[in-house]
Design a protein around this motif. Structure first.
Motif, PDB file in Angstrom:
ATOM      1  N   PHE A 175      -3.774   7.076  -0.472  1.00 54.34           N
ATOM      2  CA  PHE A 175      -2.854   5.942  -0.444  1.00 54.34           C
ATOM      3  C   PHE A 175      -1.718   6.251   0.529  1.00 54.34           C
ATOM      4  O   PHE A 175      -1.168   7.351   0.530  1.00 54.34           O
ATOM      5  CB  PHE A 175      -2.266   5.689  -1.830  1.00 54.34           C
ATOM      6  CG  PHE A 175      -3.204   5.013  -2.788  1.00 54.34           C
ATOM      7  CD1 PHE A 175      -3.024   3.677  -3.134  1.00 54.34           C
ATOM      8  CD2 PHE A 175      -4.261   5.707  -3.359  1.00 54.34           C
ATOM      9  CE1 PHE A 175      -3.888   3.054  -4.028  1.00 54.34           C
ATOM     10  CE2 PHE A 175      -5.132   5.093  -4.253  1.00 54.34           C
ATOM     11  CZ  PHE A 175      -4.942   3.763  -4.580  1.00 54.34           C
ATOM     12  N   ILE A 176      -1.368   5.267   1.324  1.00 52.47           N
ATOM     13  CA  ILE A 176      -0.281   5.408   2.292  1.00 52.47           C
ATOM     14  C   ILE A 176       0.677   4.234   2.135  1.00 52.47           C
ATOM     15  O   ILE A 176       0.265   3.071   2.173  1.00 52.47           O
ATOM     16  CB  ILE A 176      -0.815   5.461   3.733  1.00 52.47           C
ATOM     17  CG1 ILE A 176      -1.715   6.687   3.928  1.00 52.47           C
ATOM     18  CG2 ILE A 176       0.334   5.487   4.734  1.00 52.47           C
ATOM     19  CD1 ILE A 176      -2.359   6.751   5.299  1.00 52.47           C
ATOM     20  N   GLY A 177       1.953   4.543   1.954  1.00 54.13           N
ATOM     21  CA  GLY A 177       2.965   3.496   1.897  1.00 54.13           C
ATOM     22  C   GLY A 177       3.416   3.107   3.295  1.00 54.13           C
ATOM     23  O   GLY A 177       3.635   3.977   4.145  1.00 54.13           O
ATOM     24  N   CYS A 178       3.564   1.822   3.536  1.00 55.84           N
ATOM     25  CA  CYS A 178       3.962   1.314   4.859  1.00 55.84           C
ATOM     26  C   CYS A 178       5.312   0.608   4.762  1.00 55.84           C
ATOM     27  O   CYS A 178       5.670   0.086   3.702  1.00 55.84           O
ATOM     28  CB  CYS A 178       2.905   0.339   5.389  1.00 55.84           C
ATOM     29  SG  CYS A 178       1.239   1.039   5.478  1.00 55.84           S
ATOM     30  N   ASP A 179       6.042   0.586   5.866  1.00 56.94           N
ATOM     31  CA  ASP A 179       7.364  -0.051   5.913  1.00 56.94           C
ATOM     32  C   ASP A 179       8.294   0.502   4.850  1.00 56.94           C
ATOM     33  O   ASP A 179       9.053  -0.245   4.209  1.00 56.94           O
ATOM     34  CB  ASP A 179       7.237  -1.573   5.760  1.00 56.94           C
ATOM     35  CG  ASP A 179       6.857  -2.261   7.061  1.00 56.94           C
ATOM     36  OD1 ASP A 179       6.734  -1.563   8.077  1.00 56.94           O
ATOM     37  OD2 ASP A 179       6.675  -3.497   7.057  1.00 56.94           O
ATOM     38  N   PHE A 239       7.553   1.771   1.965  1.00 53.94           N
ATOM     39  CA  PHE A 239       7.117   1.616   0.575  1.00 53.94           C
ATOM     40  C   PHE A 239       6.719   2.972  -0.002  1.00 53.94           C
ATOM     41  O   PHE A 239       6.035   3.769   0.646  1.00 53.94           O
ATOM     42  CB  PHE A 239       5.944   0.648   0.492  1.00 53.94           C
ATOM     43  CG  PHE A 239       5.497   0.352  -0.914  1.00 53.94           C
ATOM     44  CD1 PHE A 239       6.279  -0.427  -1.743  1.00 53.94           C
ATOM     45  CD2 PHE A 239       4.310   0.868  -1.397  1.00 53.94           C
ATOM     46  CE1 PHE A 239       5.873  -0.706  -3.040  1.00 53.94           C
ATOM     47  CE2 PHE A 239       3.896   0.596  -2.692  1.00 53.94           C
ATOM     48  CZ  PHE A 239       4.681  -0.189  -3.515  1.00 53.94           C
ATOM     49  N   ARG A 240       7.114   3.229  -1.237  1.00 49.91           N
ATOM     50  CA  ARG A 240       6.837   4.504  -1.896  1.00 49.91           C
ATOM     51  C   ARG A 240       5.646   4.359  -2.840  1.00 49.91           C
ATOM     52  O   ARG A 240       5.637   3.506  -3.724  1.00 49.91           O
ATOM     53  CB  ARG A 240       8.068   4.981  -2.664  1.00 49.91           C
ATOM     54  CG  ARG A 240       7.876   6.298  -3.401  1.00 49.91           C
ATOM     55  CD  ARG A 240       9.174   6.750  -4.060  1.00 49.91           C
ATOM     56  NE  ARG A 240       8.961   7.920  -4.899  1.00 49.91           N
ATOM     57  CZ  ARG A 240       8.641   7.868  -6.184  1.00 49.91           C
ATOM     58  NH1 ARG A 240       8.501   6.688  -6.773  1.00 49.91           N
ATOM     59  NH2 ARG A 240       8.459   8.975  -6.887  1.00 49.91           N
ATOM     60  N   ILE A 241       4.658   5.207  -2.644  1.00 49.69           N
ATOM     61  CA  ILE A 241       3.475   5.209  -3.516  1.00 49.69           C
ATOM     62  C   ILE A 241       3.765   6.044  -4.764  1.00 49.69           C
ATOM     63  O   ILE A 241       4.247   7.175  -4.675  1.00 49.69           O
ATOM     64  CB  ILE A 241       2.257   5.806  -2.776  1.00 49.69           C
ATOM     65  CG1 ILE A 241       1.928   4.991  -1.518  1.00 49.69           C
ATOM     66  CG2 ILE A 241       1.053   5.878  -3.705  1.00 49.69           C
ATOM     67  CD1 ILE A 241       1.460   3.585  -1.773  1.00 49.69           C
ATOM     68  N   ASN A 242       3.480   5.475  -5.929  1.00 48.99           N
ATOM     69  CA  ASN A 242       3.630   6.215  -7.182  1.00 48.99           C
ATOM     70  C   ASN A 242       2.410   5.961  -8.067  1.00 48.99           C
ATOM     71  O   ASN A 242       1.465   5.262  -7.663  1.00 48.99           O
ATOM     72  CB  ASN A 242       4.932   5.834  -7.897  1.00 48.99           C
ATOM     73  CG  ASN A 242       5.029   4.334  -8.163  1.00 48.99           C
ATOM     74  OD1 ASN A 242       4.016   3.642  -8.259  1.00 48.99           O
ATOM     75  ND2 ASN A 242       6.250   3.825  -8.286  1.00 48.99           N
ATOM     76  N   ASP A 243       2.417   6.520  -9.269  1.00 50.69           N
ATOM     77  CA  ASP A 243       1.266   6.376 -10.164  1.00 50.69           C
ATOM     78  C   ASP A 243       0.977   4.921 -10.499  1.00 50.69           C
ATOM     79  O   ASP A 243      -0.181   4.517 -10.612  1.00 50.69           O
ATOM     80  CB  ASP A 243       1.496   7.171 -11.455  1.00 50.69           C
ATOM     81  CG  ASP A 243       1.326   8.666 -11.262  1.00 50.69           C
ATOM     82  OD1 ASP A 243       0.773   9.075 -10.217  1.00 50.69           O
ATOM     83  OD2 ASP A 243       1.747   9.435 -12.153  1.00 50.69           O
ATOM     84  N   GLU A 244       2.015   4.128 -10.668  1.00 50.36           N
ATOM     85  CA  GLU A 244       1.803   2.724 -11.029  1.00 50.36           C
ATOM     86  C   GLU A 244       1.039   1.994  -9.929  1.00 50.36           C
ATOM     87  O   GLU A 244       0.122   1.215 -10.203  1.00 50.36           O
ATOM     88  CB  GLU A 244       3.140   2.028 -11.287  1.00 50.36           C
ATOM     89  CG  GLU A 244       2.994   0.568 -11.646  1.00 50.36           C
ATOM     90  CD  GLU A 244       3.916   0.141 -12.768  1.00 50.36           C
ATOM     91  OE1 GLU A 244       3.718  -0.960 -13.293  1.00 50.36           O
ATOM     92  OE2 GLU A 244       4.815   0.909 -13.118  1.00 50.36           O
ATOM     93  N   VAL A 245       1.404   2.256  -8.701  1.00 54.56           N
ATOM     94  CA  VAL A 245       0.720   1.620  -7.576  1.00 54.56           C
ATOM     95  C   VAL A 245      -0.729   2.082  -7.507  1.00 54.56           C
ATOM     96  O   VAL A 245      -1.662   1.269  -7.409  1.00 54.56           O
ATOM     97  CB  VAL A 245       1.449   1.956  -6.251  1.00 54.56           C
ATOM     98  CG1 VAL A 245       0.657   1.431  -5.056  1.00 54.56           C
ATOM     99  CG2 VAL A 245       2.862   1.383  -6.255  1.00 54.56           C
TER     100      VAL A 245
END
Length: 270
Positions: free
Chosen positions: A72-76, A78-84
């Motif tokens: 998973f990669i966050g863009c702009d 955005f922070r990736i976490n367990d919920e995502v």
């Protein structure tokens, strides 16, 4: 003798190359499903709580494999976490229940934007005129191993599993469609007879939706499915899982095809 040792070393190395990833996957799948992951599923996927236990267990196993294999990669920003990660993996893996299929084998990356993102488009018009434009999207599926999603669109459907709109189901249906080559609305069906029946039902229903869109007739399915056969399959998938009772009533042949393909009956979860 050195040549023999070199050959043996090469065979051993090749064996490790194939064995180590499989070992790591088996170890990941055997790990207990974290309690906070279960809470995320119950909070963000309402259908999960109404699934029978054996489907819940299947979904958990598929999620563990998905999270092990995909990045998973966050863009702009955005922070990736367990919920995502768990929410997206859970919705995507609903398409794989009861099916002896690998977990989206061509998919490598899930890119997540905080909100709708802009994608450049190039179109060839009449007379060979090329036009460039930007399109605002909530999701996109690529055949090169990427799915792109807008988290706000994923999240706003977390508590609503009945409106027929689900960007995760839509884009991952495209991933299934792409497993046989360019997406054309016909995923892997395993036999010529199934393809023939699928083609007949889908084409009939596709034309019905095109007519409904042209004349603004009421439909259980979003008009966007009338764009082309690939979008029809993705929209039909959303409708099958989220508006299963309506599809079964108004599109029984289409519902039957999708129920055979997905091997579940979502009416049991509503």
């Amino acid at each position: 003798m050195p040549l023999l040792y070199l050959l043996l070393f090469s065979l051993l190395t090749m064996g490790l190359v194939f064995w180590i990833p499989k070992y790591r996957l088996r170890r990941a799948v055997r790990q207990p499903f974290p309690g906070n992951y279960s809470r995320i599923l119950r909070r963000n996927i309402p259908a999960y709580a109404r699934m029978p236990t054996h489907l819940q267990l299947q979904l958990k196993r598929l999620i563990k494999q998905f999270l092990h294999e995909k990045k998973f990669i966050g863009c702009d920003g955005f922070r990736i976490n367990d919920e995502v990660r768990v929410t997206i993996a859970g919705k995507a893996c609903m398409l794989l229940l009861n099916r002896p299929a690998s977990v989206f084998p061509d998919l490598k990356l899930v890119l997540v934007y905080p909100s709708a993102f802009i994608a450049p488009r190039t179109e060839l018009g009449a007379g060979g005129i090329v036009t460039h434009a930007n399109q605002t999207l909530s999701g996109e599926s690529w055949s090169d191993g990427r799915v792109i999603l807008a988290w706000d669109h994923v999240q706003q459907r977390n508590t609503d599993f009945i409106d027929g709109h689900n960007v995760v189901l839509h884009e991952f249906a495209h991933q299934l469609d792409s497993e046989t080559g360019a997406p054309n609305g016909a995923p892997q069906l395993m036999s010529k007879e199934k393809y023939q029946r699928w083609s007949a039902v889908m084409m009939h229903e596709f034309r019905k939706l095109q007519e409904a869109a042209a004349y603004h007739m009421e439909s259980a399915m979003d008009y966007y499915g009338a764009t082309n056969p690939a979008e029809f399959f993705a929209v039909a998938t959303e409708t099958f899982f989220e508006k299963s009772w309506q599809m079964a009533e108004f599109h029984p042949a289409l519902f039957a095809e999708l129920r055979e393909y997905y091997r579940v009956d979502p009416r049991e979860w509503h």
